[in-house]
Motif scaffolding. Structure first.
Motif, short mmCIF file in Angstrom:
data_model
loop_
_atom_site.label_atom_id
_atom_site.label_comp_id
_atom_site.label_asym_id
_atom_site.label_seq_id
_atom_site.Cartn_x
_atom_site.Cartn_y
_atom_site.Cartn_z
N GLN A 67 27.64 3.02 -7.83
CA GLN A 67 29.05 3.22 -8.12
C GLN A 67 29.44 2.66 -9.48
O GLN A 67 30.39 3.13 -10.11
N LEU A 118 23.07 6.40 -0.89
CA LEU A 118 23.78 5.61 -1.89
C LEU A 118 23.76 6.26 -3.27
O LEU A 118 24.58 5.93 -4.12
N ARG A 152 21.10 -9.15 -3.14
CA ARG A 152 22.12 -9.01 -2.08
C ARG A 152 22.30 -7.54 -1.71
O ARG A 152 22.34 -6.67 -2.59
N GLU A 153 22.43 -7.28 -0.42
CA GLU A 153 22.60 -5.90 0.05
C GLU A 153 23.84 -5.25 -0.55
O GLU A 153 23.82 -4.07 -0.90
N GLU A 154 24.93 -6.02 -0.67
CA GLU A 154 26.16 -5.43 -1.21
C GLU A 154 25.99 -5.01 -2.67
O GLU A 154 26.63 -4.05 -3.13
N ASP A 155 25.13 -5.70 -3.41
CA ASP A 155 24.90 -5.31 -4.80
C ASP A 155 24.06 -4.04 -4.88
O ASP A 155 24.28 -3.20 -5.77
N ARG A 192 24.22 -1.66 -2.76
CA ARG A 192 25.17 -0.59 -2.44
C ARG A 192 26.12 -0.31 -3.61
O ARG A 192 26.57 0.83 -3.80
N ALA A 193 26.41 -1.33 -4.40
CA ALA A 193 27.40 -1.19 -5.47
C ALA A 193 26.85 -0.54 -6.72
O ALA A 193 27.59 0.13 -7.46
#
Length: 286
Positions: free
Chosen positions: A197, A224, A188-191, A193-194
């Protein structure tokens, strides 16, 4: 500066350095010739290109060590070496690290799959316990003779236990001494990006052409905070496509000329393998 110190600096900068894979000494020469700053000695590539088999644990330690040594002789770039699962338990990992360090590796990648491993983008993967994986990372860290040699810990747990479990494992591998973290087959793209962090250690993101991870360009991954952007088998896939085009034309037309633009020229092939330099040496020693 040694290649190991160069790689440490590249990773620490977290500027998404593009690292292509090489499957033999000539592909490594192409990587270096094009100006890349490091390369990845790919287990999948060696298995595909040398055995004609899928990436399902057919490569052994002697195979990857031999290729690492040959590539080390061919280029002066930092080498990240794919050591699969370490070829056994913690004691086997210790032997693997010693062997690949002598062969010229600057970073050794170890993963937490059950042996025989399989490509991170295949179905049917299994992972060992977190405790066993941590012990293998500790063994790798303790085994290195040169403290500039990097250890990369890869987890394939996302496909089996979910993304959060993979992040938890990666954190424990960092605490065990891993210098670089690699969470494989993020879907997943959001993962994507995460991850930078959630994990403090430098990270590698694997861009598999045709795989399960969404493709981001290196500028996005740099922003990122990723240290390395890996294209482990872009050279392999490009070589296969090139062979198919050139040999397809030969099969259909019965002839193949340099002017068709489907093959490297004879002169370019000799340049890449260093014939002019060897010619000069031959004259010197005559």
């Amino acid at each position: 500066m040694s290649t190991r110190k160069q790689l440490k600096a590249l990773v620490a900068a977290r500027r998404g350095v593009l690292v292509p894979g090489a499957f033999n000494a000539l592909s490594a020469r192409v990587v270096a010739d094009l100006g890349f700053e490091a390369l990845y000695v790919t287990g999948a590539g060696i298995t595909n290109m040398w055995f004609g088999l899928p990436d399902q644990g057919f490569m052994g330690l002697s195979d990857i060590a031999d290729h690492t040594a040959r590539i080390r002789d061919a280029v002066e770039l930092p080498l990240i070496v794919d050591a699969d699962t370490g070829f056994g338990n913690a004691l086997n990992v210790r032997h693997t690290v010693r062997t690949l360090e002598r062969a010229g590796a600057d970073c050794i990648q170890l993963e937490d799959q059950v042996a025989p491993k399989r490509c991170g983008h295949f179905s049917g993967k299994e992972v060992i316990s977190t405790e066993e994986a941590v012990s293998k990372i500790k063994a790798a860290v303790d085994a290195r003779q040169d403290q500039d040699l990097l250890v990369m810990a890869r987890t394939d747990a996302a496909a089996i236990h979910g993304f959060d479990a993979a992040v938890e494992r990666a954190q424990k591998y960092a605490e065990a001494g891993a210098d670089i973290l690699f969470v494989e087959a993020v879907t997943r793209e959001e993962d994507i990006r995460a991850l930078p962090q959630r994990l403090a250690a430098p990270q590698l993101m694997n861009m598999v052409i045709g795989g399960r991870t969404p493709i981001f360009d290196s500028r996005q991954l740099t922003e990122l905070g990723y240290g390395i952007v890996l294209y482990a088998n872009a050279a392999l896939q490009g070589a296969v496509a090139g062979m198919q085009k050139a040999l397809g034309a030969l099969h259909n037309d019965g002839v193949l000329q340099e002017s068709a633009g489907l093959v490297a020229t004879f002169a370019e092939r000799q340049r890449l393998v260093g014939k002019p330099a060897l010619d000069a040496l031959e004259i010197r020693y005559a």
